[in-house]
Design a protein around this motif. Sequence first.
Motif, PDB file in Angstrom:
ATOM      1  N   TRP A  76      70.529  55.319  84.058  1.00 50.48           N
ATOM      2  CA  TRP A  76      69.764  54.707  82.876  1.00 50.48           C
ATOM      3  C   TRP A  76      69.260  53.160  83.571  1.00 50.48           C
ATOM      4  N   ARG A  77      68.205  52.831  82.685  1.00 49.33           N
ATOM      5  CA  ARG A  77      67.467  51.858  82.282  1.00 49.33           C
ATOM      6  C   ARG A  77      66.597  51.538  81.741  1.00 49.33           C
ATOM      7  N   THR A  78      65.808  50.322  80.952  1.00 48.57           N
ATOM      8  CA  THR A  78      64.825  50.135  80.575  1.00 48.57           C
ATOM      9  C   THR A  78      63.879  49.269  80.772  1.00 48.57           C
ATOM     10  N   VAL A  79      62.791  49.514  80.526  1.00 50.21           N
ATOM     11  CA  VAL A  79      61.672  48.885  81.313  1.00 50.21           C
ATOM     12  C   VAL A  79      60.429  48.792  80.265  1.00 50.21           C
ATOM     13  N   ARG A  80      59.531  47.620  81.077  1.00 51.71           N
ATOM     14  CA  ARG A  80      58.371  47.675  79.683  1.00 51.71           C
ATOM     15  C   ARG A  80      56.944  48.710  80.870  1.00 51.71           C
ATOM     16  N   ALA A  81      56.058  49.174  79.284  1.00 48.86           N
ATOM     17  CA  ALA A  81      55.375  50.450  79.955  1.00 48.86           C
ATOM     18  C   ALA A  81      53.913  50.039  79.402  1.00 48.86           C
ATOM     19  N   ASN A  82      53.814  48.461  78.815  1.00 50.26           N
ATOM     20  CA  ASN A  82      52.351  48.297  78.935  1.00 50.26           C
ATOM     21  C   ASN A  82      51.800  47.143  79.071  1.00 50.26           C
ATOM     22  N   PRO A  83      50.593  47.508  79.718  1.00 47.52           N
ATOM     23  CA  PRO A  83      50.225  48.569  79.924  1.00 47.52           C
ATOM     24  C   PRO A  83      50.942  49.384  80.991  1.00 47.52           C
ATOM     25  N   GLU A  84      51.440  49.392  82.048  1.00 47.02           N
ATOM     26  CA  GLU A  84      51.669  50.343  82.839  1.00 47.02           C
ATOM     27  C   GLU A  84      52.490  50.350  83.728  1.00 47.02           C
ATOM     28  N   ALA A  85      53.910  50.746  84.062  1.00 44.16           N
ATOM     29  CA  ALA A  85      54.633  51.059  84.593  1.00 44.16           C
ATOM     30  C   ALA A  85      55.291  51.820  86.144  1.00 44.16           C
ATOM     31  N   LYS A  86      56.377  51.694  86.731  1.00 43.95           N
ATOM     32  CA  LYS A  86      56.425  52.590  87.613  1.00 43.95           C
ATOM     33  C   LYS A  86      58.151  53.095  87.193  1.00 43.95           C
ATOM     34  N   LEU A  87      58.423  53.998  86.791  1.00 41.37           N
ATOM     35  CA  LEU A  87      59.459  55.181  86.249  1.00 41.37           C
ATOM     36  C   LEU A  87      60.363  54.794  88.077  1.00 41.37           C
ATOM     37  N   MET A  88      59.544  56.049  88.739  1.00 45.27           N
ATOM     38  CA  MET A  88      60.080  55.887  89.957  1.00 45.27           C
ATOM     39  C   MET A  88      59.989  56.721  91.204  1.00 45.27           C
ATOM     40  N   PRO A  89      59.732  57.141  92.299  1.00 42.05           N
ATOM     41  CA  PRO A  89      58.658  56.958  93.419  1.00 42.05           C
ATOM     42  C   PRO A  89      58.020  57.480  92.814  1.00 42.05           C
ATOM     43  N   GLY A  90      56.883  58.179  92.844  1.00 41.99           N
ATOM     44  CA  GLY A  90      56.133  59.333  92.615  1.00 41.99           C
ATOM     45  C   GLY A  90      55.791  59.074  91.245  1.00 41.99           C
ATOM     46  N   LEU A  91      56.445  58.455  90.556  1.00 45.05           N
ATOM     47  CA  LEU A  91      55.998  59.012  88.190  1.00 45.05           C
ATOM     48  C   LEU A  91      55.494  57.250  88.087  1.00 45.05           C
ATOM     49  N   ILE A  92      54.658  58.128  87.785  1.00 45.71           N
ATOM     50  CA  ILE A  92      53.591  56.325  86.587  1.00 45.71           C
ATOM     51  C   ILE A  92      53.216  56.745  85.440  1.00 45.71           C
ATOM     52  N   VAL A  93      53.657  55.671  84.963  1.00 45.35           N
ATOM     53  CA  VAL A  93      53.306  55.883  83.298  1.00 45.35           C
ATOM     54  C   VAL A  93      52.893  54.948  82.729  1.00 45.35           C
ATOM     55  N   GLN A  94      51.838  54.895  81.599  1.00 44.96           N
ATOM     56  CA  GLN A  94      51.158  54.051  80.949  1.00 44.96           C
ATOM     57  C   GLN A  94      51.582  54.289  79.385  1.00 44.96           C
ATOM     58  N   PHE A  95      50.781  52.920  78.547  1.00 46.52           N
ATOM     59  CA  PHE A  95      51.050  52.925  77.529  1.00 46.52           C
ATOM     60  C   PHE A  95      49.870  52.425  76.034  1.00 46.52           C
ATOM     61  N   ARG A  96      49.728  53.261  75.649  1.00 44.39           N
ATOM     62  CA  ARG A  96      48.518  52.446  75.052  1.00 44.39           C
ATOM     63  C   ARG A  96      48.783  52.446  73.087  1.00 44.39           C
ATOM     64  N   ARG A  97      48.518  52.021  72.630  1.00 50.63           N
ATOM     65  CA  ARG A  97      48.636  51.965  70.560  1.00 50.63           C
ATOM     66  C   ARG A  97      47.688  51.064  70.126  1.00 50.63           C
ATOM     67  N   HIS A  98      47.448  51.902  69.157  1.00 49.46           N
ATOM     68  CA  HIS A  98      45.946  52.036  68.185  1.00 49.46           C
ATOM     69  C   HIS A  98      46.736  51.142  66.751  1.00 49.46           C
ATOM     70  N   ASN A  99      46.457  50.509  66.542  1.00 50.66           N
ATOM     71  CA  ASN A  99      47.076  49.637  65.084  1.00 50.66           C
ATOM     72  C   ASN A  99      45.687  50.157  63.729  1.00 50.66           C
ATOM     73  N   HIS A 100      46.184  50.985  63.210  1.00 52.16           N
ATOM     74  CA  HIS A 100      45.460  51.037  61.756  1.00 52.16           C
ATOM     75  C   HIS A 100      45.272  49.720  61.025  1.00 52.16           C
ATOM     76  N   TRP A 101      45.455  50.635  59.167  1.00 53.28           N
ATOM     77  CA  TRP A 101      45.300  49.895  58.345  1.00 53.28           C
ATOM     78  C   TRP A 101      47.051  49.967  57.998  1.00 53.28           C
ATOM     79  N   PHE A 102      48.077  50.969  58.117  1.00 56.73           N
ATOM     80  CA  PHE A 102      49.217  51.591  57.735  1.00 56.73           C
ATOM     81  C   PHE A 102      49.648  52.175  58.517  1.00 56.73           C
TER      82      PHE A 102
END
Length: 216
Positions: A76-102
Amino acid sequence: MQLGRWVVLCLPLLLAGCVTVDLSVNSRGVITQEISLIAPQRSAEGMRNIFQRYLGQGWTVRILEGKGEQRTVYAWRTVRANPEAKLMPGLIVQFRRHNHWFRATYEVTLRYDPTELLQTPEEKQVASPRQVTVRVRMPGRILTEQSNVPSAEGNMVELTLDPLQPTEVRVTASGILWWRIIGLLLILALLLWLLAPYLPHLLQAFPRRTVRVVQR
């Protein structure tokens, strides 16, 4: 060298094992990645060493007890994917967050490219009979109508992927911004506390409605 690495890595899988990848995403785009591999006891130590060399830095690898002669190689490991990170060879992750009122909407996109991971015909042949289980946990309820997954249970979706096929998975979830709700309640409570000494005077400023009683 690369072929030998993959033959040794996948041989226990072909005999009796299975691999599971867990991705836990929090509301800030921090992803905890966990890989579990069930292998025979005789090959667990070798698998742990291969995991450490193959996955690279930032990973912690342990051998856990299992049933009978089976062991679980757990990494296991922890990585920040904001906005993008490479988890392992061949695997990329993107993260997006959109805030509304609540509420907030979280979107995670996983892109898998087998050409970076499996580069020779021998490697593809070794990986061909396997299926990989991927579980994604989101920080809110998954919205299947806005995702390209067939189904979900609450905040978790489980997928079975073919390691030979390129894949793109998009998971969208919605969560409550509790800190905003709590902050609003605290502000209202503070206003009431500040206005409490003046409430009697404010109430007296309003005209009172008199009721006339007529006796017969």
